[in-house]
Design a protein around this motif. Structure first.
Motif, PDB file in Angstrom:
ATOM      1  N   UNK A  60       8.746   5.293 -13.698  1.00 42.59           N
ATOM      2  CA  UNK A  60       9.723   5.022 -12.641  1.00 42.59           C
ATOM      3  C   UNK A  60       8.931   4.680 -11.380  1.00 42.59           C
ATOM      4  N   UNK A  61       9.469   3.746 -10.614  1.00 45.04           N
ATOM      5  CA  UNK A  61       8.793   3.330  -9.393  1.00 45.04           C
ATOM      6  C   UNK A  61       9.676   3.572  -8.179  1.00 45.04           C
ATOM      7  N   UNK A  62       9.037   3.828  -7.059  1.00 46.21           N
ATOM      8  CA  UNK A  62       9.729   4.015  -5.802  1.00 46.21           C
ATOM      9  C   UNK A  62      10.397   2.709  -5.381  1.00 46.21           C
ATOM     10  N   UNK A  63      11.581   2.836  -4.811  1.00 43.27           N
ATOM     11  CA  UNK A  63      12.289   1.656  -4.308  1.00 43.27           C
ATOM     12  C   UNK A  63      11.736   1.273  -2.936  1.00 43.27           C
ATOM     13  N   UNK A  64      11.701  -0.023  -2.697  1.00 44.22           N
ATOM     14  CA  UNK A  64      11.217  -0.539  -1.414  1.00 44.22           C
ATOM     15  C   UNK A  64      11.911  -1.879  -1.161  1.00 44.22           C
ATOM     16  N   UNK A  65      12.087  -2.206   0.081  1.00 43.83           N
ATOM     17  CA  UNK A  65      12.663  -3.507   0.456  1.00 43.83           C
ATOM     18  C   UNK A  65      11.569  -4.381   1.052  1.00 43.83           C
ATOM     19  N   UNK A  66      11.775  -5.656   1.009  1.00 40.94           N
ATOM     20  CA  UNK A  66      10.843  -6.580   1.624  1.00 40.94           C
ATOM     21  C   UNK A  66       9.867  -7.172   0.628  1.00 40.94           C
TER      22      UNK A  66
END
Length: 98
Positions: A60-66
């Protein structure tokens, strides 16, 4: 079945400010572990068995925007292919031992 070089060649679309993606740095670090594992299965002495198919299915990976994020569906598709590849290597290794 994927090779280590195939994994190195994978490119994902980058995210944008409006939709969350997977943190690119975390995905890239995980793919480095995948490459090392595949290299070990390929007989490269610099490779190391770091992951199993179950690890790929559970990652699972951390969510991030951009732009520092990757498109989740593309990453998930790659993870599925990696999990299948690792499972095939594990099955081959188990047959050669037993």
């Amino acid at each position: 079945m994927l090779t280590a070089d195939d994994v190195l060649a994978i490119r994902f679309s980058t995210g944008n400010l409006f939709v969350s993606g997977y943190a690119a740095d975390a995905v890239d670090r995980w793919l480095e572990r995948v490459v090392s594992t595949l290299r070990a299965y390929e007989g490269d002495p610099d490779g190391e068995l770091l992951l199993r198919a179950s690890d790929a299915r559970a990652v699972r990976f951390t969510a991030r925007r951009g732009t520092a994020s990757y498109e989740p569906d593309e990453v998930d598709d790659a993870i599925d292919m990696i999990a299948v590849t690792l499972a095939m290597h594990e099955a081959t290794a188990a047959r050669s031992v037993g």
